[in-house]
Write a protein that holds these residues in place. Structure first.
Motif, PDB file in Angstrom:
ATOM      1  N   ASP A 256       1.144  -1.086  -0.058  1.00  0.00           N
ATOM      2  CA  ASP A 256       0.088  -0.100  -0.176  1.00  0.00           C
ATOM      3  C   ASP A 256       0.981   1.347  -0.017  1.00  0.00           C
ATOM      4  O   ASP A 256       0.260   2.567  -0.303  1.00  0.00           O
ATOM      5  N   SER A 257       1.843   1.139   0.910  1.00  0.00           N
ATOM      6  CA  SER A 257       2.677   2.407   0.907  1.00  0.00           C
ATOM      7  C   SER A 257       4.359   1.959   0.591  1.00  0.00           C
ATOM      8  O   SER A 257       5.211   0.974   1.288  1.00  0.00           O
ATOM      9  N   LEU A 280      -0.611  -0.026  -5.166  1.00  0.00           N
ATOM     10  CA  LEU A 280      -0.378   1.343  -4.714  1.00  0.00           C
ATOM     11  C   LEU A 280      -1.354   2.291  -4.010  1.00  0.00           C
ATOM     12  O   LEU A 280      -1.730   3.014  -5.084  1.00  0.00           O
ATOM     13  N   ARG A 281      -1.042   3.069  -2.724  1.00  0.00           N
ATOM     14  CA  ARG A 281      -1.498   4.252  -2.442  1.00  0.00           C
ATOM     15  C   ARG A 281      -1.170   5.740  -2.247  1.00  0.00           C
ATOM     16  O   ARG A 281      -1.669   6.835  -2.572  1.00  0.00           O
ATOM     17  N   LYS A 282       0.798   5.049  -1.075  1.00  0.00           N
ATOM     18  CA  LYS A 282       1.005   5.783  -0.816  1.00  0.00           C
ATOM     19  C   LYS A 282       2.139   5.587  -1.856  1.00  0.00           C
ATOM     20  O   LYS A 282       3.655   5.058  -1.795  1.00  0.00           O
ATOM     21  N   LEU A 283       3.173   6.777  -2.435  1.00  0.00           N
ATOM     22  CA  LEU A 283       4.406   6.990  -2.944  1.00  0.00           C
ATOM     23  C   LEU A 283       5.521   8.119  -2.556  1.00  0.00           C
ATOM     24  O   LEU A 283       5.143   9.091  -2.805  1.00  0.00           O
ATOM     25  N   LEU A 299       4.601   5.753 -13.992  1.00  0.00           N
ATOM     26  CA  LEU A 299       3.058   5.260 -13.017  1.00  0.00           C
ATOM     27  C   LEU A 299       1.969   5.504 -13.831  1.00  0.00           C
ATOM     28  O   LEU A 299       0.658   5.423 -12.973  1.00  0.00           O
ATOM     29  N   PHE A 305      -2.046   2.077  -9.868  1.00  0.00           N
ATOM     30  CA  PHE A 305      -1.739   2.536  -9.269  1.00  0.00           C
ATOM     31  C   PHE A 305      -2.895   3.899  -9.383  1.00  0.00           C
ATOM     32  O   PHE A 305      -2.161   5.067  -9.314  1.00  0.00           O
ATOM     33  N   LEU A 308      -3.516   6.013  -6.372  1.00  0.00           N
ATOM     34  CA  LEU A 308      -2.701   6.668  -5.798  1.00  0.00           C
ATOM     35  C   LEU A 308      -2.994   8.015  -4.666  1.00  0.00           C
ATOM     36  O   LEU A 308      -4.076   8.839  -5.476  1.00  0.00           O
ATOM     37  N   LEU A 311       1.958  11.325  -3.246  1.00  0.00           N
ATOM     38  CA  LEU A 311       3.190  11.119  -4.099  1.00  0.00           C
ATOM     39  C   LEU A 311       3.696  12.640  -3.584  1.00  0.00           C
ATOM     40  O   LEU A 311       3.328  13.534  -3.031  1.00  0.00           O
ATOM     41  N   MET A 331      -4.134  11.237 -12.702  1.00  0.00           N
ATOM     42  CA  MET A 331      -4.620  11.338 -11.052  1.00  0.00           C
ATOM     43  C   MET A 331      -5.571  11.522 -10.529  1.00  0.00           C
ATOM     44  O   MET A 331      -5.367  12.041  -9.574  1.00  0.00           O
ATOM     45  N   LEU A 335      -5.745  11.678  -6.160  1.00  0.00           N
ATOM     46  CA  LEU A 335      -4.757  12.417  -5.414  1.00  0.00           C
ATOM     47  C   LEU A 335      -5.129  13.265  -4.845  1.00  0.00           C
ATOM     48  O   LEU A 335      -5.780  14.531  -5.138  1.00  0.00           O
TER      49      LEU A 335
END
Length: 468
Positions: A256-257, A280-283, A299, A305, A308, A311, A331, A335
């Protein structure tokens, strides 16, 4: 008042006193000091050497005066690794402890065994250990869910990787750890194979300043069976990024992160982005020379993704507006947090922030800190489209002036937290305007010297926290 209020009411009042003032409570009377200590559940202490019997007795007595202590952090340094008096004092005085952060010195096996017997409720431990690595003590902490290990001292000829505990699978146990953090792994740390074999339920994995992962075969098996892994952090660990990312790209769908700081691999990161099936939700990336537009475009093209929500990019010198705009378009509907910290693309490409603001209209958190050439016009044009912001960080943006503050007040009606510290173009008048005219503002980070008496009064009346 000391005689009118009952103990329970006084303790409730103590809990509501802000931290800067709570330290003075124990000075009022002996009763207040006793009640404060008996209701305290968390302490952070610095206890420097020397550790003689007198000081250890005083330390132990102080801890016993906090019978409901559940969280304790102790630092100091200089303790004896063979006979750790501080840790033994904690074990003897804090039977209800749930969380312990003890970074005074490398701890001994005897101290850890004593701690496991005395503090049976411990669910989180952060400690320093020394080589050679041994984990015979770990199964005794039956309630442990979170473990952080800081490995000190250099490898020596006595650190034999062929010891029986490493090879003997009959010593394996089922550990219930859900969070594992390791700092300082070297190529000869084969004793870690015990952890790799016995940690099957890890949800959060942190690797910091690691040159290796010890035994490759055990570690690969560990990664392949991490079906529950949700959060991964790799900090200053360039030598192991490839093996971690490429293995997880094939096997992990629950991630997830992801955070990677100061040491990555362009190829492995790109392959991870292209091949990963996780949502993935957090990068969060701080990769000055390892992140470029190809990663951001990949991405934006990976449908997995599209969920997300956060970011964060820090000091990413090779990213340009092309990659960020592609990501912004992809996004646009999801986002909620964007950070471009010390990213010179913000200053290099005029109009970029305007485009991002128009695409990312659901942003709730924006961090543009340490872009010291960011000017009012660029920020104002972005904020015009960001009406849902609740958090804004502009720390160290030296070119911003009071005009930017006016735009913040006009455009960000929902703003709750703002950081304008070290923005030398924003003066006392600008801070006062922000505090007086922002109806939902709850926290402001700014230098104390920029707070007028009017701003202080309004902040107090609106229960606003000022962080200096």
């Amino acid at each position: 008042m000391d005689t009118v209020l009952c103990d329970e009411l006084l303790q409730e009042i103590f809990h509501r006193v802000p931290p800067p003032s709570s330290a003075a409570i124990s000075l009022v009377s002996r009763r207040w000091r006793r009640l404060l200590r008996s209701s305290t559940t968390s302490l952070s202490l610095r206890f420097p050497p020397p550790y003689n019997p007198t000081t250890i007795t005083s330390f132990s007595t102080f801890l016993t005066q906090h019978p409901f202590l559940s969280s304790l952090s102790v630092s100091g340094g200089g303790g004896d690794a063979e006979d750790d008096p501080l840790l033994l004092a904690v074990a003897a005085s804090c039977p209800n402890l749930r969380r312990l952060r003890f970074l005074s010195s490398p701890v001994s096996l005897f101290s850890l065994c004593t701690l496991s017997t005395s503090c049976i409720h411990l669910s989180s431990i952060a400690i320093t250990i020394s080589r050679p690595l041994s984990f015979h003590w770990l199964p005794y902490f039956t309630s442990l869910k979170s473990l952080s290990l800081y490995i000190k001292n250099s490898l020596t000829e006595t650190d034999n990787p062929e010891v029986g505990e490493v090879k003997d699978a009959s010593s394996d146990v089922g550990l219930s750890l859900e969070s594992l953090s390791l700092c300082g792994i070297l190529p000869g740390d084969y004793g870690l194979s015990f952890l790799w074999r016995n940690c099957k339920n890890i949800k959060k994995l942190q690797l910091k300043n690691c040159e290796s992962i010890g035994d490759n075969a055990s570690f690969l098996g560990f990664l392949r069976y991490l079906s529950c892994l949700q959060k991964l952090e790799l900090r200053t660990s360039r030598g192991i990024v490839d093996i971690v990312l490429l293995t997880l790209a094939e096997t992990c769908i629950s991630l997830d992160s992801l955070l990677i700081y100061d040491g990555g691999s362009r190829e492995s990161l790109l392959q991870f982005i292209n091949q990963s099936k996780c949502s993935l939700r957090k990068l969060d990336l701080r990769l000055p020379l390892d992140l470029d537009n190809s990663h951001l475009i990949a991405l934006s093209e990976n449908l997995n993704f599209r969920g997300l929500v956060s970011l964060r990019l820090k000091s990413c010198c090779l990213v340009t507006g092309e990659g960020l705009k592609a990501l912004g378009r992809a996004m646009a509907n999801g986002l909620e947090e964007l950070a471009l910290i010390n990213c010179d693309v913000v200053e290099r490409e005029l109009g970029l922030l305007t485009t991002l603001g128009q695409n990312l209209k659901k942003l709730r958190k924006l961090d543009l800190s340490y872009n010291d050439m960011l000017v009012d016009k660029e920020l104002v044009s972005m904020l015009a489209s960001c009406s849902f912001l609740v958090e804004l960080k502009l720390r160290g943006c030296n070119k911003l002036t009071n005009a930017a503050v006016g735009s913040i007040v006009r455009s960000c009606k929902l703003l709750q937290n703002v950081d304008i510290s070290y923005c030398y173009g924003i003066d006392t008048e600008g801070v006062e305007f922000l505090v007086v005219n922002s109806p939902r503002l709850r926290q402001v980070e700014v230098e104390q010297s920029k707070l007028s008496e009017v701003a202080k009064t309004w902040a107090s009346n609106k229960f606003m926290e000022i962080v200096s």
